[in-house]
Enzyme design. Structure first.
Site, PDB file in Angstrom:
ATOM      1  N   GLU A  27     -24.502 -30.455  -1.129  1.00  0.00           N
ATOM      2  CA  GLU A  27     -24.114 -31.755  -0.568  1.00  0.00           C
ATOM      3  C   GLU A  27     -25.335 -32.670  -0.439  1.00  0.00           C
ATOM      4  O   GLU A  27     -26.478 -32.217  -0.580  1.00  0.00           O
ATOM      5  CB  GLU A  27     -23.455 -31.565   0.799  1.00  0.00           C
ATOM      6  CG  GLU A  27     -24.382 -30.969   1.846  1.00  0.00           C
ATOM      7  CD  GLU A  27     -24.014 -31.379   3.266  1.00  0.00           C
ATOM      8  OE1 GLU A  27     -23.945 -32.597   3.536  1.00  0.00           O
ATOM      9  OE2 GLU A  27     -23.818 -30.481   4.104  1.00  0.00           O
ATOM     10  N   LYS A  88     -22.301 -42.478   4.470  1.00  0.00           N
ATOM     11  CA  LYS A  88     -21.944 -41.071   4.669  1.00  0.00           C
ATOM     12  C   LYS A  88     -20.494 -40.934   4.224  1.00  0.00           C
ATOM     13  O   LYS A  88     -19.588 -41.476   4.864  1.00  0.00           O
ATOM     14  CB  LYS A  88     -22.116 -40.710   6.151  1.00  0.00           C
ATOM     15  CG  LYS A  88     -21.645 -39.317   6.502  1.00  0.00           C
ATOM     16  CD  LYS A  88     -21.842 -39.038   7.992  1.00  0.00           C
ATOM     17  CE  LYS A  88     -21.009 -37.851   8.441  1.00  0.00           C
ATOM     18  NZ  LYS A  88     -21.059 -37.643   9.900  1.00  0.00           N
ATOM     19  N   VAL A 108     -19.570 -32.235   3.578  1.00  0.00           N
ATOM     20  CA  VAL A 108     -18.948 -31.001   3.099  1.00  0.00           C
ATOM     21  C   VAL A 108     -17.587 -31.320   2.476  1.00  0.00           C
ATOM     22  O   VAL A 108     -17.267 -30.864   1.375  1.00  0.00           O
ATOM     23  CB  VAL A 108     -18.817 -29.967   4.243  1.00  0.00           C
ATOM     24  CG1 VAL A 108     -17.906 -28.814   3.845  1.00  0.00           C
ATOM     25  CG2 VAL A 108     -20.198 -29.446   4.633  1.00  0.00           C
ATOM     26  N   ASP A 140     -12.181 -36.086  18.051  1.00  0.00           N
ATOM     27  CA  ASP A 140     -13.200 -35.983  17.005  1.00  0.00           C
ATOM     28  C   ASP A 140     -13.169 -34.600  16.367  1.00  0.00           C
ATOM     29  O   ASP A 140     -13.715 -33.633  16.899  1.00  0.00           O
ATOM     30  CB  ASP A 140     -14.585 -36.295  17.584  1.00  0.00           C
ATOM     31  CG  ASP A 140     -15.649 -36.423  16.504  1.00  0.00           C
ATOM     32  OD1 ASP A 140     -15.349 -36.133  15.328  1.00  0.00           O
ATOM     33  OD2 ASP A 140     -16.772 -36.827  16.837  1.00  0.00           O
ATOM     34  N   SER A 142     -13.785 -32.917  12.533  1.00  0.00           N
ATOM     35  CA  SER A 142     -14.304 -33.250  11.204  1.00  0.00           C
ATOM     36  C   SER A 142     -13.269 -33.033  10.107  1.00  0.00           C
ATOM     37  O   SER A 142     -12.507 -32.062  10.124  1.00  0.00           O
ATOM     38  CB  SER A 142     -15.528 -32.388  10.903  1.00  0.00           C
ATOM     39  OG  SER A 142     -15.956 -32.609   9.577  1.00  0.00           O
ATOM     40  N   ALA A 143     -13.293 -33.956   9.137  1.00  0.00           N
ATOM     41  CA  ALA A 143     -12.434 -33.823   7.954  1.00  0.00           C
ATOM     42  C   ALA A 143     -12.829 -32.597   7.118  1.00  0.00           C
ATOM     43  O   ALA A 143     -12.080 -32.190   6.231  1.00  0.00           O
ATOM     44  CB  ALA A 143     -12.523 -35.091   7.105  1.00  0.00           C
ATOM     45  N   ASP A 144     -14.000 -32.007   7.407  1.00  0.00           N
ATOM     46  CA  ASP A 144     -14.398 -30.779   6.694  1.00  0.00           C
ATOM     47  C   ASP A 144     -13.344 -29.677   6.869  1.00  0.00           C
ATOM     48  O   ASP A 144     -13.097 -28.893   5.947  1.00  0.00           O
ATOM     49  CB  ASP A 144     -15.733 -30.242   7.234  1.00  0.00           C
ATOM     50  CG  ASP A 144     -16.918 -31.139   6.890  1.00  0.00           C
ATOM     51  OD1 ASP A 144     -16.742 -32.116   6.134  1.00  0.00           O
ATOM     52  OD2 ASP A 144     -18.026 -30.851   7.394  1.00  0.00           O
ATOM     53  N   LYS A 161     -22.372 -25.438  14.149  1.00  0.00           N
ATOM     54  CA  LYS A 161     -23.364 -25.744  15.173  1.00  0.00           C
ATOM     55  C   LYS A 161     -22.756 -25.590  16.550  1.00  0.00           C
ATOM     56  O   LYS A 161     -21.617 -25.973  16.781  1.00  0.00           O
ATOM     57  CB  LYS A 161     -23.848 -27.181  15.008  1.00  0.00           C
ATOM     58  CG  LYS A 161     -24.850 -27.318  13.910  1.00  0.00           C
ATOM     59  CD  LYS A 161     -25.256 -28.758  13.753  1.00  0.00           C
ATOM     60  CE  LYS A 161     -24.924 -29.257  12.400  1.00  0.00           C
ATOM     61  NZ  LYS A 161     -23.588 -29.714  12.164  1.00  0.00           N
TER      62      LYS A 161
HETATM   63  N1  PSU Z   1     -24.790 -30.295   9.681  1.00  0.00           N
HETATM   64  C1  PSU Z   1     -26.131 -30.535   9.561  1.00  0.00           C
HETATM   65  N2  PSU Z   1     -26.541 -31.623   8.917  1.00  0.00           N
HETATM   66  C2  PSU Z   1     -25.653 -32.487   8.364  1.00  0.00           C
HETATM   67  C3  PSU Z   1     -24.241 -32.215   8.482  1.00  0.00           C
HETATM   68  C4  PSU Z   1     -23.871 -31.116   9.151  1.00  0.00           C
HETATM   69  O1  PSU Z   1     -26.947 -29.789  10.067  1.00  0.00           O
HETATM   70  O2  PSU Z   1     -26.088 -33.462   7.776  1.00  0.00           O
HETATM   71  C5  PSU Z   1     -23.274 -33.132   7.812  1.00  0.00           C
HETATM   72  C6  PSU Z   1     -22.477 -32.381   6.730  1.00  0.00           C
HETATM   73  O3  PSU Z   1     -22.444 -33.183   5.572  1.00  0.00           O
HETATM   74  C7  PSU Z   1     -21.101 -32.257   7.317  1.00  0.00           C
HETATM   75  C8  PSU Z   1     -21.019 -33.534   8.134  1.00  0.00           C
HETATM   76  O4  PSU Z   1     -20.093 -32.173   6.357  1.00  0.00           O
HETATM   77  O5  PSU Z   1     -22.311 -33.640   8.716  1.00  0.00           O
HETATM   78  C9  PSU Z   1     -19.933 -33.513   9.153  1.00  0.00           C
HETATM   79  O6  PSU Z   1     -19.804 -34.795   9.678  1.00  0.00           O
HETATM   80  P1  PSU Z   1     -18.479 -35.200  10.499  1.00  0.00           P
HETATM   81  O7  PSU Z   1     -18.520 -34.341  11.743  1.00  0.00           O
HETATM   82  O8  PSU Z   1     -18.656 -36.652  10.798  1.00  0.00           O
HETATM   83  O9  PSU Z   1     -17.312 -34.888   9.619  1.00  0.00           O
HETATM   84 MN    MN Z   2     -16.304 -36.818  13.476  1.00  0.00          MN
END
Ligand code: PSU
Ligand code: MN
Length: 304
Positions: A27, A88, A108, A140, A142-144, A161
């Site tokens: 990514e 992003k 992701v 909140d 994540s779409a992941d 995390k």
């Molecule tokens: N974890 C990290 N660094 C990052 C991310 C996650 O340590 O940069 C990024 C990844 O690309 C992950 C995204 O898919 O953050 C998730 O963001 P969100 O929660 O907004 O979907």
């Molecule tokens: Mn989010």
């Protein structure tokens, strides 16, 4: 317009895929929003080298000049790492970045979409997005997680995390039908820490066994993704108890400053970087490299 017309693989990646050689997707949000310059670009290059040393071809994914690039040249990597206006891009943003020609880094979720479209089935990252603490208020999530539920790519991560709500994240993954497999440990690793105090749904100890699960699962229709949780090497970890303090402080700060939406993860990561005096970055680099090495072995086992 076809999806294929939007994809721009490098010659190397195209040749490797055509020959059935192992390819590992990477990514780019981790480069643009996850790490400071110049460590971001150094790490991106190092991780690509780790994948090559592991016998696979790396394919870093990003949006440049209205194309979904599958594999980046050194110059493109540098351009992306230095740019300050990079979007992003998650699932919701991918088409927007392509259509408007803005540079975009893929999360992701978006990396899974692009990798699958290009025919790549293994992807190495650091940590996945998940259910944030307080999601019952903020919604909140994540779409992941949704992408893992629908797109057949194996994502090699260091777990979730601990700034996320790990039990809720596991619940959502289970609902979406995503197998979560810890590599070489019974516990779900928590990114910077090897331990989370939470038992992993499954444990496997080798790339061959992981590849066997991927192959078997691919027989089912609409089988979606697989999440591998690979603990950071012992020597590089920051212990769970120590991390807990930093994480609550960073989360509290995000709440106080009213940080919302896509900005939450990058904000909290940068606060943790300050609070740990840069140690969290070293841990982050070590765990991404460790995941790249495992992903290369899985890709090889799948290609065999
Ligand atoms: N974890 C990290 N660094 C990052 C991310 C996650 O340590 O940069 C990024 C990844 O690309 C992950 C995204 O898919 O953050 C998730 O963001 P969100 O929660 O907004 O979907
Ligand atoms: Mn989010």
């Amino acid at each position: 317009m076809t999806l294929n017309a939007l994809l721009a693989p490098t010659e190397e990646v195209q040749a490797a895929l055509a020959a059935g050689k192992p390819v590992v997707a990477l990514e780019s949000t981790i480069i643009t929003h996850g790490m400071p310059f110049p460590r971001n670009v150094e790490t991106a290059r190092q991780v690509e080298a780790d994948i090559r040393a592991g016998g696979a071809i790396p394919a870093t994914i990003a949006i440049l000049d209205g194309k979904i690039r599958i594999g980046l040249s050194d110059e493109d990597l540098d351009r992306l790492a230095r740019a300050e206006n990079v979007m992003k891009c998650s699932r919701a943003d991918l088409a927007f970045a392509v259509a408007t020609g803005r540079p975009g880094a893929t999360t992701v979720a978006a990396t899974m979409m692009a990798a699958h479209a290009a025919g790549i089935s293994v992807f190495a990252t650091g940590g996945i997005g998940g259910v944030h603490q307080g999601a019952e208020e903020t919604f909140d999530i994540s779409a992941d997680l949704d992408e893992l539920g629908r797109t057949p790519v194996c994502v090699v991560s260091a777990g979730a995390k601990a700034l996320l709500d790990i039990p809720k994240t596991l619940e959502v993954l289970e609902t979406k039908g995503v197998p979560v497999i810890a590599h070489g440990t019974d516990e779900l690793p928590a990114f910077w820490s090897r331990e989370s105090g939470i038992e992993a749904p499954y444990r496997l100890d080798s790339a061959d066994e992981i590849a066997a699960v991927i192959k078997t699962r691919s027989v089912f229709a609409d089988h979606g993704g697989i999440l591998i949780a690979n603990p950071v090497p012992e020597a590089d970890q920051i212990g769970r108890d120590e991390m807990t303090g930093y994480i609550s402080a960073a989360n509290a700060k995000a709440h106080m400053e009213n940080i919302r939406g896509k900005a939450v993860t990058p904000f909290v990561l940068s606060k943790i970087l300050e609070l740990t005096d840069g140690r969290s970055l070293e841990t982050n680099i070590a765990l991404v490299r460790n995941n790249a090495r495992l992903a290369a072995r899985i890709a090889q086992a799948l290609a065999a």
